[in-house]
Design a protein around this motif. Structure first.
Motif, PDB file in Angstrom:
ATOM      1  N   GLY A  11       0.837  -1.194   0.000  1.00  0.00           N
ATOM      2  CA  GLY A  11       0.000   0.000   0.000  1.00  0.00           C
ATOM      3  C   GLY A  11       0.872   1.244   0.000  1.00  0.00           C
ATOM      4  O   GLY A  11       1.494   1.577   1.006  1.00  0.00           O
ATOM      5  N   LYS A  14      -0.711   7.772  -0.319  1.00  0.00           N
ATOM      6  CA  LYS A  14      -1.493   8.589  -1.253  1.00  0.00           C
ATOM      7  C   LYS A  14      -2.145   9.725  -0.464  1.00  0.00           C
ATOM      8  O   LYS A  14      -2.794   9.485   0.567  1.00  0.00           O
ATOM      9  CB  LYS A  14      -2.581   7.749  -1.925  1.00  0.00           C
ATOM     10  CG  LYS A  14      -3.508   8.536  -2.853  1.00  0.00           C
ATOM     11  CD  LYS A  14      -4.575   7.631  -3.449  1.00  0.00           C
ATOM     12  CE  LYS A  14      -5.585   8.411  -4.279  1.00  0.00           C
ATOM     13  NZ  LYS A  14      -4.975   8.952  -5.514  1.00  0.00           N
ATOM     14  N   ILE A  16      -4.993  12.122   0.155  1.00  0.00           N
ATOM     15  CA  ILE A  16      -6.393  12.313  -0.220  1.00  0.00           C
ATOM     16  C   ILE A  16      -6.856  13.738   0.087  1.00  0.00           C
ATOM     17  O   ILE A  16      -7.875  14.183  -0.425  1.00  0.00           O
ATOM     18  CB  ILE A  16      -7.315  11.278   0.452  1.00  0.00           C
ATOM     19  CG1 ILE A  16      -7.147  11.280   1.969  1.00  0.00           C
ATOM     20  CG2 ILE A  16      -7.052   9.889  -0.118  1.00  0.00           C
ATOM     21  CD1 ILE A  16      -8.142  10.377   2.700  1.00  0.00           C
ATOM     22  N   VAL A  22      -3.220   8.197   3.142  1.00  0.00           N
ATOM     23  CA  VAL A  22      -3.632   6.804   3.318  1.00  0.00           C
ATOM     24  C   VAL A  22      -2.632   5.895   2.613  1.00  0.00           C
ATOM     25  O   VAL A  22      -1.825   6.337   1.805  1.00  0.00           O
ATOM     26  CB  VAL A  22      -5.050   6.547   2.761  1.00  0.00           C
ATOM     27  CG1 VAL A  22      -6.079   7.390   3.492  1.00  0.00           C
ATOM     28  CG2 VAL A  22      -5.113   6.793   1.249  1.00  0.00           C
ATOM     29  N   ARG A  23      -2.698   4.614   2.950  1.00  0.00           N
ATOM     30  CA  ARG A  23      -1.982   3.583   2.193  1.00  0.00           C
ATOM     31  C   ARG A  23      -2.970   2.958   1.214  1.00  0.00           C
ATOM     32  O   ARG A  23      -4.052   2.536   1.608  1.00  0.00           O
ATOM     33  CB  ARG A  23      -1.441   2.522   3.134  1.00  0.00           C
ATOM     34  CG  ARG A  23      -0.343   3.010   4.067  1.00  0.00           C
ATOM     35  CD  ARG A  23       0.985   3.187   3.332  1.00  0.00           C
ATOM     36  NE  ARG A  23       2.108   3.350   4.243  1.00  0.00           N
ATOM     37  CZ  ARG A  23       3.254   2.697   4.141  1.00  0.00           C
ATOM     38  NH1 ARG A  23       3.436   1.823   3.163  1.00  0.00           N
ATOM     39  NH2 ARG A  23       4.238   2.905   4.991  1.00  0.00           N
ATOM     40  N   GLN A  24      -2.610   2.901  -0.061  1.00  0.00           N
ATOM     41  CA  GLN A  24      -3.510   2.389  -1.101  1.00  0.00           C
ATOM     42  C   GLN A  24      -2.841   1.246  -1.860  1.00  0.00           C
ATOM     43  O   GLN A  24      -2.006   1.471  -2.731  1.00  0.00           O
ATOM     44  CB  GLN A  24      -3.906   3.497  -2.074  1.00  0.00           C
ATOM     45  CG  GLN A  24      -4.805   3.001  -3.212  1.00  0.00           C
ATOM     46  CD  GLN A  24      -5.183   4.086  -4.185  1.00  0.00           C
ATOM     47  OE1 GLN A  24      -5.841   5.058  -3.822  1.00  0.00           O
ATOM     48  NE2 GLN A  24      -4.745   3.956  -5.427  1.00  0.00           N
ATOM     49  N   SER A  28      -3.554  -0.351  -8.117  1.00  0.00           N
ATOM     50  CA  SER A  28      -2.124  -0.065  -8.160  1.00  0.00           C
ATOM     51  C   SER A  28      -1.639  -0.243  -9.592  1.00  0.00           C
ATOM     52  O   SER A  28      -2.387  -0.681 -10.463  1.00  0.00           O
ATOM     53  CB  SER A  28      -1.362  -1.009  -7.225  1.00  0.00           C
ATOM     54  OG  SER A  28      -1.314  -2.309  -7.787  1.00  0.00           O
ATOM     55  N   VAL A  39     -11.426  -0.119  -4.619  1.00  0.00           N
ATOM     56  CA  VAL A  39     -10.432   0.682  -3.902  1.00  0.00           C
ATOM     57  C   VAL A  39     -10.284   0.127  -2.492  1.00  0.00           C
ATOM     58  O   VAL A  39     -11.276  -0.264  -1.860  1.00  0.00           O
ATOM     59  CB  VAL A  39     -10.849   2.172  -3.828  1.00  0.00           C
ATOM     60  CG1 VAL A  39      -9.941   2.958  -2.891  1.00  0.00           C
ATOM     61  CG2 VAL A  39     -10.826   2.809  -5.218  1.00  0.00           C
ATOM     62  N   HIS A  41      -8.341   1.621   0.946  1.00  0.00           N
ATOM     63  CA  HIS A  41      -7.546   2.638   1.627  1.00  0.00           C
ATOM     64  C   HIS A  41      -7.371   2.231   3.088  1.00  0.00           C
ATOM     65  O   HIS A  41      -8.337   1.859   3.756  1.00  0.00           O
ATOM     66  CB  HIS A  41      -8.237   4.004   1.585  1.00  0.00           C
ATOM     67  CG  HIS A  41      -8.092   4.704   0.280  1.00  0.00           C
ATOM     68  ND1 HIS A  41      -8.859   5.800  -0.064  1.00  0.00           N
ATOM     69  CD2 HIS A  41      -7.263   4.484  -0.781  1.00  0.00           C
ATOM     70  CE1 HIS A  41      -8.511   6.210  -1.276  1.00  0.00           C
ATOM     71  NE2 HIS A  41      -7.541   5.434  -1.721  1.00  0.00           N
ATOM     72  N   HIS A  42      -6.152   2.314   3.560  1.00  0.00           N
ATOM     73  CA  HIS A  42      -5.841   2.126   4.978  1.00  0.00           C
ATOM     74  C   HIS A  42      -5.352   3.465   5.516  1.00  0.00           C
ATOM     75  O   HIS A  42      -4.297   3.949   5.103  1.00  0.00           O
ATOM     76  CB  HIS A  42      -4.774   1.047   5.136  1.00  0.00           C
ATOM     77  CG  HIS A  42      -4.351   0.824   6.554  1.00  0.00           C
ATOM     78  ND1 HIS A  42      -3.278   0.015   6.882  1.00  0.00           N
ATOM     79  CD2 HIS A  42      -4.833   1.281   7.753  1.00  0.00           C
ATOM     80  CE1 HIS A  42      -3.132  -0.001   8.192  1.00  0.00           C
ATOM     81  NE2 HIS A  42      -4.051   0.759   8.743  1.00  0.00           N
TER      82      HIS A  42
END
Length: 287
Positions: A11, A14, A16, A22-24, A28, A39, A41-42
């Motif tokens: 991830g 990114k 936002i 966030v980690r995405q 990818s 999607v 997102h973390h």
């Protein structure tokens, strides 16, 4: 037999907003979509001092899918212009179907900010089939206490959020079959989860260190399995206590056009959604 792994995707960070990162891992450059999973997102743990000022993602539009929030730590507050206003507490899940169009805002709750603490969540975009994208929006809230335990064993705390698994049914309802399981596995413990052949199967590792079907995986990584492989076993062994989210869903075999905050079937439909929002057809919502 152990199911074949297609990808292990980190991830990446990114932005936002100007301040929120966030980690995405999905989508990818390695892998785009596993529809209905569009999607992931973390939002990593962020500590708020007691009395910290409010931070919110201000009203923004969605159409054609359901943003689903898995609250890991803290408490969030959701508002939308369909009339829903809910706090989302750690261990609980909210599902907001955007349908033909909705505005919503989200962020830490006032009560959480008064007390302070860690704030962490996962947010997934669950696609909806074309026949349902024009439906009216609606909202579901699922408490952790209502999620039945699965894969029960010493040192394993996993709960079924949605779908049918081990003869149990998760309380969250979806348009297409989606098994969602989340929780903790302690260090030194092993668990086997079952995948449905032909379904998209994903495992996100929030943190910790584990081995999945012979492959070492650590936090912020998403494992994507080969849906064409008839094997069913997802073998997880933890060398360090880990939090995971396991997903297994029937594919939505339709074109996907995803841009900005919209998930439709064609670029023309996305352009129409953007135009409708700019022209005020999504309505209004105070921050």
């Amino acid at each position: 037999m152990e199911k074949k792994i297609l990808h292990v995707i980190e991830g990446r960070e990114k932005h936002i907003t100007d301040t929120e990162v966030v980690r995405q891992p999905l989508p990818s450059m390695q892998f785009r979509f596993a529809s209905p999973f569009i999607v992931l997102h973390h939002m990593p743990a962020k500590y708020y001092e007691p009395g910290a000022p409010a931070e919110r993602l201000h009203p923004h539009p969605h159409r054609g899918f359901a943003p689903v929030t898995f609250m890991l730590q803290g408490q969030g507050y959701h508002r939308d212009n369909a009339g829903n206003a809910m706090t989302v507490t750690a261990g609980d899940v909210q599902w907001m179907f955007a349908g033909k169009g909705i505005l919503h805002s989200e962020g830490p709750s006032e009560d959480f900010l008064r007390k302070g603490g860690n704030y962490e969540l996962l947010q997934l975009w669950f696609n909806a089939p074309a026949a349902r994208k024009g439906d009216d929006p609606y909202y579901q809230y699922v408490k952790g206490a209502d999620m039945p335990p699965v894969a029960q064993a010493d040192g394993v705390q996993l709960s079924l959020v949605s779908g049918d698994y081990e003869g149990k049914t998760g309380p969250l309802q979806n348009f297409t079959p989606i098994i969602a399981i989340w929780g903790n596995i302690n260090a030194g413990k092993t668990v086997t989860l079952k995948a449905t052949p032909g379904y998209w199967t994903l495992l996100y590792v929030v943190d910790g260190q584990l081995t999945v079907n012979g492959t070492a995986v650590n936090g912020y990584h998403l494992v994507i399995f080969d849906k064409e492989d008839a094997a069913e076993d997802i073998q997880i062994s933890c060398s360090e206590t880990a939090r995971i989210l396991y997903l297994c869903a029937e594919p939505i075999n339709e074109p996907v056009a995803a841009k900005d905050n919209f998930v439709m079937n064609t670029a023309t439909e996305v352009d129409q959604a953007i135009a409708d929002y700019k022209n005020g057809l999504f309505g209004t919502l105070e921050a």
